[in-house]
Design an enzyme around this catalytic site. Structure first.
Site, mmCIF file in Angstrom:
data_model
loop_
_atom_site.group_PDB
_atom_site.id
_atom_site.type_symbol
_atom_site.label_atom_id
_atom_site.label_comp_id
_atom_site.label_asym_id
_atom_site.label_seq_id
_atom_site.Cartn_x
_atom_site.Cartn_y
_atom_site.Cartn_z
ATOM 1 N N HIS A 186 13.175 -3.023 25.561
ATOM 2 C CA HIS A 186 14.322 -3.931 25.451
ATOM 3 C C HIS A 186 14.656 -4.606 26.787
ATOM 4 O O HIS A 186 15.406 -5.566 26.802
ATOM 5 C CB HIS A 186 15.533 -3.136 24.961
ATOM 6 C CG HIS A 186 16.288 -3.762 23.837
ATOM 7 N ND1 HIS A 186 15.830 -4.817 23.079
ATOM 8 C CD2 HIS A 186 17.512 -3.467 23.324
ATOM 9 C CE1 HIS A 186 16.732 -5.122 22.155
ATOM 10 N NE2 HIS A 186 17.753 -4.329 22.281
ATOM 11 N N ASN A 208 23.780 -5.799 23.405
ATOM 12 C CA ASN A 208 24.493 -6.350 22.257
ATOM 13 C C ASN A 208 25.689 -7.213 22.626
ATOM 14 O O ASN A 208 26.247 -7.877 21.757
ATOM 15 C CB ASN A 208 24.939 -5.219 21.318
ATOM 16 C CG ASN A 208 23.755 -4.514 20.683
ATOM 17 O OD1 ASN A 208 22.603 -4.894 20.860
ATOM 18 N ND2 ASN A 208 24.038 -3.471 19.939
ATOM 19 N N ASP A 219 12.989 -9.749 24.610
ATOM 20 C CA ASP A 219 11.939 -9.109 23.831
ATOM 21 C C ASP A 219 11.969 -9.595 22.383
ATOM 22 O O ASP A 219 13.015 -9.968 21.865
ATOM 23 C CB ASP A 219 12.111 -7.591 23.860
ATOM 24 C CG ASP A 219 13.470 -7.152 23.319
ATOM 25 O OD1 ASP A 219 14.496 -7.447 23.976
ATOM 26 O OD2 ASP A 219 13.523 -6.544 22.238
ATOM 27 N N ASN A 230 20.093 -8.696 18.592
ATOM 28 C CA ASN A 230 21.537 -8.596 18.819
ATOM 29 C C ASN A 230 22.007 -9.253 20.106
ATOM 30 O O ASN A 230 23.114 -9.794 20.155
ATOM 31 C CB ASN A 230 21.979 -7.129 18.773
ATOM 32 C CG ASN A 230 21.928 -6.576 17.369
ATOM 33 O OD1 ASN A 230 22.067 -7.305 16.394
ATOM 34 N ND2 ASN A 230 21.704 -5.286 17.254
#
Length: 190
Positions: free
Chosen positions: A19, A66, A91, A112
């Protein structure tokens, strides 16, 4: 002025995870350009410099993935930046590990961090560089997968993708994003 935001999660716990690939590209640009990304403002670590006569801001949001929009929006507002001056690097599960794809605009595609940025900006009309991390081969929950680390077999492809993504940013600065798309979206990845 260009704002280049790489997405990831802050802290050593997440540093090498799938991530955090956006952070890796910002680190590569920081190294190439000699722009330390150490100042804290707009809920992010930032570095500022001038590249090819243009002011460049490198950004790593500290909001956790997020909530990335909570860093990007204040920076855009303070800098009085246009959407055309923003590029977000992140990513992508739907691309094979190491493949990169440049886009001028588009949906969040289930990501997100991108959902947050689009919601805070009220638009999806900004540039992005997506770096493939692939999907898990076994039934691993997606949150566990994206917060996991790359295998040694994947790492070589990912390291190459980080370099090519930084090259694409440099191409954007020296010509146009469309030219960068034409070069880096067509290039075959091994």
């Amino acid at each position: 002025m260009k704002l280049i935001a790489g997405l990831g999660n802050p802290g050593i716990k997440y540093a090498r995870t799938r991530h955090n690939i956006g952070f890796w590209v910002i680190d590569e640009l920081s190294r190439r350009w000699g722009i330390p990304v150490t100042k804290e403002k707009w809920n992010a670590e930032v570095g500022e410099g001038v590249i090819r006569g243009e002011k460049v801001i490198l950004m790593k949001p500290l909001t956790y993935m997020n909530l990335s929009g909570e860093a990007v929006r204040p920076a855009m507002d303070w800098l009085k930046a246009d959407l055309e001056d923003l590029c977000v690097i992140y990513d992508d599960l739907d691309l094979p590990p190491g493949q990169i794809r440049l886009r001028l605009k588009g949906s969040a595609g289930g990501h997100n961090g991108m959902k947050s940025i689009i919601a805070h900006l009220g638009s999806d009309q900004f540039k992005r560089i997506k770096i493939g991390i692939g999907r898990p081969e076994s039934p691993v929950p997606i949150p566990d997968y994206v917060l996991g680390t790359f295998s040694s077999a994947e790492l070589e492809k990912i390291s190459d993708a980080v370099v090519r993504s930084a090259d694409a940013v440099e191409r954007w600065l020296s010509s146009t994003f469309l030219e960068a798309m034409n070069i880096y979206n067509m290039r075959k990845q091994s």
